[in-house]
Design a protein around this motif. Structure first.
Motif, short mmCIF file in Angstrom:
data_model
loop_
_atom_site.label_atom_id
_atom_site.label_comp_id
_atom_site.label_asym_id
_atom_site.label_seq_id
_atom_site.Cartn_x
_atom_site.Cartn_y
_atom_site.Cartn_z
N PHE A 1 2.84 14.08 35.41
CA PHE A 1 3.96 15.01 35.55
C PHE A 1 4.17 15.83 34.28
CE2 PHE A 1 8.61 15.93 35.57
CZ PHE A 1 8.65 16.68 36.73
N PHE A 2 4.01 15.21 33.12
CA PHE A 2 4.24 15.87 31.85
C PHE A 2 2.96 16.39 31.18
CE2 PHE A 2 8.01 13.02 31.99
CZ PHE A 2 8.99 14.01 32.00
N ARG A 3 1.80 16.17 31.77
CA ARG A 3 0.53 16.50 31.12
C ARG A 3 0.42 17.96 30.71
NH1 ARG A 3 -3.13 13.71 33.83
NH2 ARG A 3 -3.15 12.23 32.15
N PHE A 4 0.77 18.88 31.59
CA PHE A 4 0.62 20.30 31.27
C PHE A 4 1.45 20.67 30.04
CE2 PHE A 4 2.00 24.71 31.50
CZ PHE A 4 0.78 25.36 31.57
N GLN A 5 2.73 20.31 30.06
CA GLN A 5 3.61 20.69 28.96
C GLN A 5 3.23 20.01 27.65
OE1 GLN A 5 5.68 23.12 28.79
NE2 GLN A 5 5.62 23.63 30.95
N THR A 6 2.88 18.73 27.71
CA THR A 6 2.51 18.04 26.47
C THR A 6 1.21 18.59 25.89
OG1 THR A 6 1.46 16.26 27.73
CG2 THR A 6 3.74 15.91 27.01
N THR A 7 0.28 18.94 26.76
CA THR A 7 -0.97 19.53 26.29
C THR A 7 -0.72 20.90 25.68
OG1 THR A 7 -2.19 18.35 28.01
CG2 THR A 7 -3.31 20.19 26.96
N ALA A 8 0.12 21.69 26.34
CA ALA A 8 0.45 23.02 25.82
C ALA A 8 1.13 22.91 24.46
CB ALA A 8 1.33 23.77 26.81
N LEU A 9 2.05 21.96 24.33
CA LEU A 9 2.74 21.77 23.04
C LEU A 9 1.78 21.33 21.95
CD1 LEU A 9 6.12 20.13 24.07
CD2 LEU A 9 5.76 22.42 23.16
N PHE B 1 2.87 33.86 14.10
CA PHE B 1 3.59 32.63 13.75
C PHE B 1 4.93 32.58 14.51
CE2 PHE B 1 6.21 29.83 11.18
CZ PHE B 1 5.34 28.81 10.84
N THR B 2 5.66 33.68 14.49
CA THR B 2 6.95 33.74 15.17
C THR B 2 6.79 33.62 16.68
OG1 THR B 2 7.83 35.12 13.41
CG2 THR B 2 9.03 35.13 15.49
N ASP B 3 5.81 34.34 17.25
CA ASP B 3 5.56 34.28 18.69
C ASP B 3 5.21 32.87 19.13
OD1 ASP B 3 4.95 35.61 21.35
OD2 ASP B 3 2.97 34.76 20.87
N ARG C 1 7.33 30.26 21.61
CA ARG C 1 6.69 29.67 22.79
C ARG C 1 6.71 28.14 22.72
NH1 ARG C 1 3.63 33.62 25.83
NH2 ARG C 1 3.72 35.61 24.75
N TYR C 2 6.59 27.60 21.52
CA TYR C 2 6.69 26.15 21.34
C TYR C 2 8.10 25.68 21.72
CZ TYR C 2 6.10 21.57 19.16
OH TYR C 2 6.02 20.21 18.93
N GLU C 3 9.11 26.38 21.25
CA GLU C 3 10.49 26.05 21.59
C GLU C 3 10.73 26.16 23.10
OE1 GLU C 3 13.12 24.91 19.82
OE2 GLU C 3 11.82 24.72 18.08
N ALA C 4 10.14 27.16 23.73
CA ALA C 4 10.26 27.31 25.18
C ALA C 4 9.63 26.12 25.90
CB ALA C 4 9.62 28.61 25.64
N GLY C 5 8.50 25.65 25.39
CA GLY C 5 7.85 24.47 25.97
C GLY C 5 8.73 23.23 25.85
N LEU C 6 9.36 23.07 24.70
CA LEU C 6 10.29 21.95 24.53
C LEU C 6 11.47 22.05 25.50
CD1 LEU C 6 10.45 21.59 20.65
CD2 LEU C 6 9.31 20.07 22.26
#
Length: 138
Positions: A8-16, A111-113, A117-122
């Motif tokens: 269930f969390f694989r996509f988001q954790t991999t992206a992060l 770096f900012t972008d 995107r990291y914050e959006a993933g969280l």
């Protein structure tokens, strides 16, 4: 049960994980902005994510290999790592006399972008967890 949660969390954790590695590369580029002959590196996020998840490459329809073929036991094993995206050298926007390819404007924007995107993933993972808790609690 745990494996279903992992799925269930694989996509988001991999992206992060890939976003975190990319952030380190960009920070390294910024730190080496004055190093002669330093070549700016980056990760192609889409292909790294596809590679890490074992998906097919949408651009040419071919299956992305899950791991590189090791030809020596001394080679590092990166299977399952977000590093499967392998760093690429960023193209030169404006070359420097000392051979350094770091453009601080590009690096700061990237770096900012990437941080946003990291914050959006969280935020997305947090929403998934809240949704699961709401379903459990009824």
């Amino acid at each position: 049960m745990v494996s279903k949660l992992d799925d269930f969390f694989r996509f988001q954790t991999t992206a992060l994980s890939i976003r975190g590695e990319r952030q380190q590369l960009i920070a390294s580029n910024i730190a080496n902005a004055d190093t002669p002959n330093y070549k700016a590196k980056d990760i192609d996020f889409t292909s790294a994510l596809n590679n890490a998840l074992g998906r097919s490459n949408a651009s040419n329809g071919s299956q992305v290999p899950e791991a590189l073929t090791k030809t020596s036991p001394q080679h590092l094993d990166i299977k399952g790592s977000a590093a499967a995206g392998l760093p690429l050298y960023r193209g030169t926007v404006q070359g420097a006399v000392d051979g350094n390819t770091v453009d601080m404007d590009v690096e700061q924007n990237q770096f900012t972008d990437n941080a946003l995107r990291y914050e959006a993933g969280l935020t997305m993972i947090n929403g998934q967890i809240k949704g699961m808790l709401a379903a459990i609690q009824g």
